[in-house]
Design a protein around this motif. Sequence first.
Motif, PDB file in Angstrom:
ATOM      1  N   ILE A  96      35.081  60.618  45.683  1.00 23.68           N
ATOM      2  CA  ILE A  96      35.858  60.157  44.524  1.00 23.68           C
ATOM      3  C   ILE A  96      36.227  58.708  44.787  1.00 23.68           C
ATOM      4  N   THR A  97      35.865  57.835  43.880  1.00 26.51           N
ATOM      5  CA  THR A  97      36.248  56.434  44.021  1.00 26.51           C
ATOM      6  C   THR A  97      37.247  56.082  42.924  1.00 26.51           C
ATOM      7  N   THR A  98      38.314  55.418  43.309  1.00 32.38           N
ATOM      8  CA  THR A  98      39.350  55.055  42.355  1.00 32.38           C
ATOM      9  C   THR A  98      40.096  53.828  42.866  1.00 32.38           C
ATOM     10  N   ILE A  99      41.005  53.303  42.058  1.00 32.94           N
ATOM     11  CA  ILE A  99      41.778  52.143  42.497  1.00 32.94           C
ATOM     12  C   ILE A  99      42.827  52.611  43.504  1.00 32.94           C
ATOM     13  N   PRO A 100      43.285  51.729  44.396  1.00 33.90           N
ATOM     14  CA  PRO A 100      44.189  52.138  45.478  1.00 33.90           C
ATOM     15  C   PRO A 100      45.460  52.850  45.021  1.00 33.90           C
ATOM     16  N   SER A 101      46.113  52.351  43.971  1.00 36.10           N
ATOM     17  CA  SER A 101      47.365  52.975  43.541  1.00 36.10           C
ATOM     18  C   SER A 101      47.131  54.384  43.032  1.00 36.10           C
ATOM     19  N   PHE A 102      46.030  54.613  42.324  1.00 35.53           N
ATOM     20  CA  PHE A 102      45.738  55.955  41.827  1.00 35.53           C
ATOM     21  C   PHE A 102      45.410  56.890  42.988  1.00 35.53           C
ATOM     22  N   ALA A 103      44.721  56.367  43.987  1.00 36.75           N
ATOM     23  CA  ALA A 103      44.427  57.173  45.172  1.00 36.75           C
ATOM     24  C   ALA A 103      45.721  57.603  45.855  1.00 36.75           C
ATOM     25  N   SER A 104      46.665  56.667  46.011  1.00 37.01           N
ATOM     26  CA  SER A 104      47.918  56.958  46.709  1.00 37.01           C
ATOM     27  C   SER A 104      48.811  57.908  45.933  1.00 37.01           C
ATOM     28  N   GLU A 105      48.881  57.720  44.605  1.00 32.02           N
ATOM     29  CA  GLU A 105      49.824  58.478  43.796  1.00 32.02           C
ATOM     30  C   GLU A 105      49.270  59.781  43.245  1.00 32.02           C
ATOM     31  N   ARG A 124      35.725  62.886  50.119  1.00 33.46           N
ATOM     32  CA  ARG A 124      35.881  61.513  50.621  1.00 33.46           C
ATOM     33  C   ARG A 124      36.503  60.697  49.502  1.00 33.46           C
ATOM     34  N   VAL A 125      37.593  59.988  49.820  1.00 30.01           N
ATOM     35  CA  VAL A 125      38.284  59.160  48.826  1.00 30.01           C
ATOM     36  C   VAL A 125      37.991  57.701  49.131  1.00 30.01           C
ATOM     37  N   HIS A 126      37.408  57.014  48.159  1.00 30.08           N
ATOM     38  CA  HIS A 126      37.058  55.599  48.300  1.00 30.08           C
ATOM     39  C   HIS A 126      37.963  54.806  47.360  1.00 30.08           C
ATOM     40  N   ALA A 127      38.807  53.943  47.922  1.00 23.66           N
ATOM     41  CA  ALA A 127      39.766  53.178  47.132  1.00 23.66           C
ATOM     42  C   ALA A 127      39.318  51.723  47.012  1.00 23.66           C
ATOM     43  N   SER A 128      39.134  51.278  45.773  1.00 14.00           N
ATOM     44  CA  SER A 128      38.668  49.904  45.552  1.00 14.00           C
ATOM     45  C   SER A 128      38.867  49.524  44.088  1.00 14.00           C
ATOM     46  N   TYR A 129      39.059  48.229  43.846  1.00 18.82           N
ATOM     47  CA  TYR A 129      39.100  47.719  42.476  1.00 18.82           C
ATOM     48  C   TYR A 129      37.708  47.301  41.988  1.00 18.82           C
ATOM     49  N   ASP A 130      36.736  47.290  42.884  1.00 17.73           N
ATOM     50  CA  ASP A 130      35.423  46.740  42.569  1.00 17.73           C
ATOM     51  C   ASP A 130      34.686  47.571  41.518  1.00 17.73           C
ATOM     52  N   LEU A 131      33.741  46.908  40.856  1.00 25.29           N
ATOM     53  CA  LEU A 131      32.863  47.622  39.936  1.00 25.29           C
ATOM     54  C   LEU A 131      32.059  48.643  40.723  1.00 25.29           C
ATOM     55  N   VAL A 132      31.728  49.747  40.079  1.00 24.35           N
ATOM     56  CA  VAL A 132      31.045  50.823  40.775  1.00 24.35           C
ATOM     57  C   VAL A 132      29.753  51.176  40.053  1.00 24.35           C
ATOM     58  N   ASN A 133      28.699  51.373  40.817  1.00 18.30           N
ATOM     59  CA  ASN A 133      27.407  51.787  40.262  1.00 18.30           C
ATOM     60  C   ASN A 133      27.262  53.289  40.439  1.00 18.30           C
ATOM     61  N   GLY A 189      44.889  39.725  41.375  1.00 20.45           N
ATOM     62  CA  GLY A 189      43.817  38.730  41.268  1.00 20.45           C
ATOM     63  C   GLY A 189      43.366  38.715  39.812  1.00 20.45           C
ATOM     64  N   ASP A 190      42.974  37.558  39.326  1.00 21.03           N
ATOM     65  CA  ASP A 190      42.631  37.408  37.913  1.00 21.03           C
ATOM     66  C   ASP A 190      41.493  38.316  37.464  1.00 21.03           C
ATOM     67  N   GLU A 191      40.571  38.655  38.406  1.00 22.90           N
ATOM     68  CA  GLU A 191      39.424  39.454  38.008  1.00 22.90           C
ATOM     69  C   GLU A 191      39.794  40.913  37.770  1.00 22.90           C
ATOM     70  N   TYR A 192      40.994  41.341  38.207  1.00 27.72           N
ATOM     71  CA  TYR A 192      41.393  42.732  38.051  1.00 27.72           C
ATOM     72  C   TYR A 192      42.603  42.919  37.125  1.00 27.72           C
ATOM     73  N   CYS A 193      43.507  41.949  37.100  1.00 24.34           N
ATOM     74  CA  CYS A 193      44.800  42.148  36.465  1.00 24.34           C
ATOM     75  C   CYS A 193      44.678  42.265  34.943  1.00 24.34           C
ATOM     76  N   PRO A 194      45.089  43.389  34.358  1.00 23.82           N
ATOM     77  CA  PRO A 194      45.015  43.572  32.904  1.00 23.82           C
ATOM     78  C   PRO A 194      46.034  42.710  32.177  1.00 23.82           C
ATOM     79  N   ASN A 195      45.531  41.851  31.318  1.00 22.84           N
ATOM     80  CA  ASN A 195      46.399  40.992  30.502  1.00 22.84           C
ATOM     81  C   ASN A 195      47.350  40.138  31.345  1.00 22.84           C
ATOM     82  N   LEU A 196      47.027  39.982  32.628  1.00 21.84           N
ATOM     83  CA  LEU A 196      47.862  39.189  33.526  1.00 21.84           C
ATOM     84  C   LEU A 196      49.331  39.581  33.420  1.00 21.84           C
TER      85      LEU A 196
END
Length: 293
Positions: A96-105, A124-133, A189-196
């Motif tokens: 399961i891959t998800t963003i870090p906060s969702f993995a933690s909470e 296996r839990v994979h935590a990342s903000y990156d794009l996923v294929n 980071g600007d590449e991830y932050c929604p609406n800053l």
Amino acid sequence: MALHNALEQLLAFQYVAEELSFKKAADQLFLTPTALSHRIKKLEQQLNLQLFERRIRSITLTPEGEYLLKHVRTGFEQIQSALHQLEQHKQRLFTITTIPSFASEWIIPYLPELQNRFPNIMFRVHASYDLVNMNSGLYDLAIRYGSGGYQHVTTELLATDEYVAVGHPSLNTQEMHWKTVPLIHFTWGDEYCPNLVNWQKWFEKRGLQIHAGQPQVFYTQESHAIQAVLSGQGVALLSRTAIANDLKQGRMKIVSAYSEPAWNYYLLTPPDADSVVYEVKNWCKEKFSQSFI
């Protein structure tokens, strides 16, 4: 006798002994009768025994052949049973891959329940903000935070989201002053932050400003900002979805009626996902929905 050749010869022997026909046994083994006969002769030579009585139009087992057939059957049945048991009890790796906060909470607190529900799966839990294929074969289920429009995957909306100002439940909002309350920041980071979404813009929209000397702390992970709020270090702008459990359990509270719109959470699965993937996905939706009842 080499093990590989021995198994081939014993299997050939079993087929011939049960059919009492070289032709029928050869058809079942996809061999020519000549090749099959050669294997049987090789086995008899190595054992220095005659296993069949060969007549003009028929064959029969010798006493030695009957004895061997009994044990060969038992041996292959035990091998088949062992292979079946291994197949039934082998563990599948499920990522399961998800963003870090969702993995933690959301993922980590419920992982023991997930493991109990699917005992033959190794998670296996994979935590990342990156794009996923999702077509890479590396991931079974992705939970991503974004604006949608994902290509070449099966996409399902999990939740819409907004950012809310929250603090520790002991915080007295009647006496709280926005000029002095400690501010907890986190930067994606600007590449991830929604609406800053950040405190600077939140204050500006409210007609307020952050004062010089006002206590502030900065984190690079939302999960760290969540922990800071839980420990009473100040107020933070956090994803309402990410902290749904904390709000429901009274571990933190919303301290302002103002909120900021954000992106959404999506469930992503490969186009060829099997039933196990859908079962885990449905389990995630079930656990997630319970926190909003």
